[in-house]
Motif scaffolding. Structure first.
Motif, PDB file in Angstrom:
ATOM      1  N   LEU A   1      64.317  -1.787   8.742  1.00 20.69           N
ATOM      2  CA  LEU A   1      64.141  -2.804   8.335  1.00 20.69           C
ATOM      3  C   LEU A   1      62.880  -3.083   7.723  1.00 20.69           C
ATOM      4  CD1 LEU A   1      64.802  -6.317   9.973  1.00 20.69           C
ATOM      5  CD2 LEU A   1      62.917  -6.003   8.577  1.00 20.69           C
ATOM      6  N   THR A   2      63.043  -3.138   6.362  1.00 20.70           N
ATOM      7  CA  THR A   2      61.682  -3.387   5.421  1.00 20.70           C
ATOM      8  C   THR A   2      61.666  -4.930   4.696  1.00 20.70           C
ATOM      9  OG1 THR A   2      62.795  -2.296   3.280  1.00 20.70           O
ATOM     10  CG2 THR A   2      61.434  -0.946   5.160  1.00 20.70           C
TER      11      THR A   2
ATOM     12  N   LYS B   1      53.847  -3.007  11.315  1.00 19.63           N
ATOM     13  CA  LYS B   1      55.227  -2.391  11.867  1.00 19.63           C
ATOM     14  C   LYS B   1      55.342  -2.343  13.267  1.00 19.63           C
ATOM     15  CE  LYS B   1      55.599   2.204  11.009  1.00 19.63           C
ATOM     16  NZ  LYS B   1      56.126   3.231  10.337  1.00 19.63           N
ATOM     17  N   TRP B   2      56.557  -2.452  13.830  1.00 18.11           N
ATOM     18  CA  TRP B   2      56.980  -2.176  15.090  1.00 18.11           C
ATOM     19  C   TRP B   2      57.865  -0.966  14.782  1.00 18.11           C
ATOM     20  CZ3 TRP B   2      58.509  -7.146  18.289  1.00 18.11           C
ATOM     21  CH2 TRP B   2      57.328  -7.849  18.308  1.00 18.11           C
ATOM     22  N   ILE B   3      57.539  -0.101  16.077  1.00 17.05           N
ATOM     23  CA  ILE B   3      58.728   1.144  16.275  1.00 17.05           C
ATOM     24  C   ILE B   3      59.102   0.913  17.667  1.00 17.05           C
ATOM     25  CG2 ILE B   3      59.173   3.479  16.342  1.00 17.05           C
ATOM     26  CD1 ILE B   3      56.358   3.928  14.755  1.00 17.05           C
ATOM     27  N   VAL B   4      60.439   0.432  17.779  1.00 21.83           N
ATOM     28  CA  VAL B   4      61.018  -0.042  18.844  1.00 21.83           C
ATOM     29  C   VAL B   4      61.682   1.014  19.817  1.00 21.83           C
ATOM     30  CG1 VAL B   4      61.399  -2.635  17.832  1.00 21.83           C
ATOM     31  CG2 VAL B   4      62.921  -0.997  17.740  1.00 21.83           C
TER      32      VAL B   4
ATOM     33  N   LEU C   1      57.636  -5.026   9.654  1.00 22.80           N
ATOM     34  CA  LEU C   1      58.646  -3.865   9.442  1.00 22.80           C
ATOM     35  C   LEU C   1      59.105  -3.475  10.732  1.00 22.80           C
ATOM     36  CD1 LEU C   1      56.948  -1.796   6.776  1.00 22.80           C
ATOM     37  CD2 LEU C   1      58.336  -3.876   6.624  1.00 22.80           C
ATOM     38  N   ILE C   2      60.503  -3.254  10.891  1.00 26.53           N
ATOM     39  CA  ILE C   2      61.204  -2.694  12.356  1.00 26.53           C
ATOM     40  C   ILE C   2      61.797  -1.612  12.061  1.00 26.53           C
ATOM     41  CG2 ILE C   2      62.548  -3.512  14.006  1.00 26.53           C
ATOM     42  CD1 ILE C   2      60.417  -5.406  13.747  1.00 26.53           C
ATOM     43  N   TYR C   3      61.137  -0.417  12.830  1.00 25.44           N
ATOM     44  CA  TYR C   3      61.683   0.877  12.665  1.00 25.44           C
ATOM     45  C   TYR C   3      62.318   1.348  14.184  1.00 25.44           C
ATOM     46  CZ  TYR C   3      59.650   2.093   8.381  1.00 25.44           C
ATOM     47  OH  TYR C   3      59.029   2.309   6.981  1.00 25.44           O
ATOM     48  N   PRO C   4      63.405   2.120  14.151  1.00 25.04           N
ATOM     49  CA  PRO C   4      63.659   2.619  15.389  1.00 25.04           C
ATOM     50  C   PRO C   4      63.100   3.723  16.084  1.00 25.04           C
ATOM     51  CG  PRO C   4      65.310   3.604  13.527  1.00 25.04           C
ATOM     52  CD  PRO C   4      64.159   2.493  12.955  1.00 25.04           C
TER      53      PRO C   4
ATOM     54  N   ASP D   1      64.251 -12.255  17.663  1.00 24.41           N
ATOM     55  CA  ASP D   1      65.332 -11.687  17.202  1.00 24.41           C
ATOM     56  C   ASP D   1      65.661 -10.359  17.122  1.00 24.41           C
ATOM     57  OD1 ASP D   1      66.547 -14.251  16.285  1.00 24.41           O
ATOM     58  OD2 ASP D   1      65.560 -14.175  14.610  1.00 24.41           O
ATOM     59  N   VAL D   2      64.462  -9.693  17.581  1.00 27.55           N
ATOM     60  CA  VAL D   2      64.296  -8.253  17.636  1.00 27.55           C
ATOM     61  C   VAL D   2      64.634  -7.463  18.896  1.00 27.55           C
ATOM     62  CG1 VAL D   2      62.766  -6.290  17.419  1.00 27.55           C
ATOM     63  CG2 VAL D   2      62.705  -8.019  15.585  1.00 27.55           C
ATOM     64  N   LYS D   3      65.613  -6.813  19.298  1.00 23.93           N
ATOM     65  CA  LYS D   3      65.769  -6.176  20.626  1.00 23.93           C
ATOM     66  C   LYS D   3      64.680  -4.861  20.529  1.00 23.93           C
ATOM     67  CE  LYS D   3      69.315  -3.726  23.333  1.00 23.93           C
ATOM     68  NZ  LYS D   3      70.471  -3.245  23.397  1.00 23.93           N
TER      69      LYS D   3
END
Length: 402
Positions: free
Chosen positions: A289-290, A115-118, A273-276, A157-159
């Motif tokens: 995003l899961t 997972k990334w927390i961006v 997975l992408i988390y704010p 595609d991920v900012k």
């Protein structure tokens, strides 16, 4: 043990509430676990293995795991959000290791996907830097810092304007397969599952133990005598708790509905997975995003406070708000490919309580109630309850036997 059999077994020991109660009778079971979600299943399984199967698992619905346990993100959390000394952190980290091991041994579909927390600005980067330090210096939870340039290369595609905190031990799981495996273990150990069995009352006996009044789908009532009770009723945990505690010790649960939205376009494409970045005081972890085990994308949950836990229709009116949140880290999303999917409900011990350590944070409550050493309450068990389930079962066993 089949439902019809246990009820016939109980009936000859039960009596109408209109008649006088006998002075004493043997317990029907050593333990009763109320609620057959993933946590109740894990607790019942562990106690059945410990007690030689003398456990009844009472579930008000027609099947196990139909409420919180089947309406979540199916994420195996790493344990990085909840503060160094919280029960959520301890049980999440322990539960993560137990869960991965259990999945491996029992062929439960799962994937350690990461997972990334961006972070999008300096303030969010500072928040993630603090999380990173706690994980490294105190929790021993693996995390890595991903620069903005590296993030752009790995996930174009991920900012992530200010970088991302990577959690390599975060994963995804087929929660239904997990629950079926826990149930099989429980029944193989001799445990008894009672579906469509709603607890309507409970009474402390003068000699020892409890009598639980159970109502079935035809409103027929049964009295079950047990030595100990574990309240793992999830959305109904406050009701069960309040049956046996005096009015001044009653609690109220607050229901945070979460809407999920499916995505049916091939781009943007992500591999994890992408988390704010977390927001202090927020009721959840943000609209993230899961991925499921087939690689399909979904987004959610948001936070929508509800007066009733039965309000599980997806609120389509929340989609525009979700789009705004998603575009912060996935600006190229095709908004026309988003559709309402399902909704879940989180039981919270305070309104606006946060799942992350900080302002408004509320921890799990897992305890024997004062004066009731044979009754264990599990309250406010929301995320990371799935990840923590096997560790919660360990803790309950410890409370009862040590």
């Amino acid at each position: 043990m089949k439902l019809a059999f246990w009820r016939s077994r109980i009936q000859h020991r039960c009596f109408s509430t209109a008649h006088a109660r006998p002075a004493a009778r043997p317990a029907d079971f050593t333990h009763a676990v109320i609620g057959a979600g993933v946590v109740g299943l894990a607790v019942a399984r562990r106690l059945a293995l410990r007690s030689g199967g003398s456990v009844v698992l009472l579930e008000r619905n027609h099947a196990v795991g139909t409420e919180i346990s089947s309406r979540n993100s199916e994420v195996i959390h790493a344990g990085i959000y909840y503060g160094a000394h919280s029960l959520k952190t301890r049980l999440c980290i322990r539960g993560k290791h137990l869960l991965y091991d259990y999945c491996q041994k029992n062929s439960i579909p799962h994937k350690r996907i990461g997972k990334w927390i961006v972070a999008q600005n300096a303030e969010q980067q500072e928040t993630l830097d603090k999380l990173n330090a706690v994980c490294r210096d105190i929790l021993n939870v693996p995390t890595n810092w991903i620069s903005e340039a590296e993030a752009r290369t790995l996930e174009p595609d991920v900012k992530a304007s200010a970088g991302a905190l990577e959690s390599p031990t975060t994963g995804i799981i087929d929660s239904h397969s997990l629950m079926m495996s826990l149930l099989a273990d429980f029944e193989s150990a001799g445990g008894t599952l009672a579906l469509r069995s709603r607890v309507s009352d409970a009474s402390r006996l003068h000699d020892t133990g409890w009598e639980i009044l159970v109502c079935d789908e035809s409103n027929q009532e049964f009295l079950v005598k047990v030595d100990t009770v574990i309240n793992a009723a999830g959305l109904g945990a406050a009701f069960v708790h309040n049956l046996v505690l005096p009015t001044e010790r009653h609690i109220q649960l607050y229901y945070a509905k979460g809407n999920y939205f499916s995505y049916n376009a091939s781009r943007p494409k992500v591999a994890r997975l992408i988390y704010p970045a977390p927001e202090p005081g927020h009721g959840g972890l943000g609209t993230h995003l899961t991925l499921d085990l087939a690689g399909r994308i979904r987004f959610g949950p948001d936070v929508e406070w509800s007066d009733t836990p039965e309000s599980l229709d997806v609120n389509s009116a929340k989609l525009p708000d979700a789009v705004l949140e998603i575009q912060k880290y996935l600006p190229g999303i095709d908004t026309m490919a988003l559709n309402p999917d399902y909704a879940g409900m989180r039981p919270k011990l305070a309104r606006n309580s946060a799942m992350i350590q900080g302002q408004g944070f509320t921890d799990f409550v897992i305890r024997k109630e004062e004066g009731l050493q044979d009754w264990v309450n599990l309250l406010g068990i929301e995320s990371p309850g799935l990840t923590s389930s096997l560790a919660i079962a360990e803790m309950v066993e410890d409370l009862l036997y040590n």
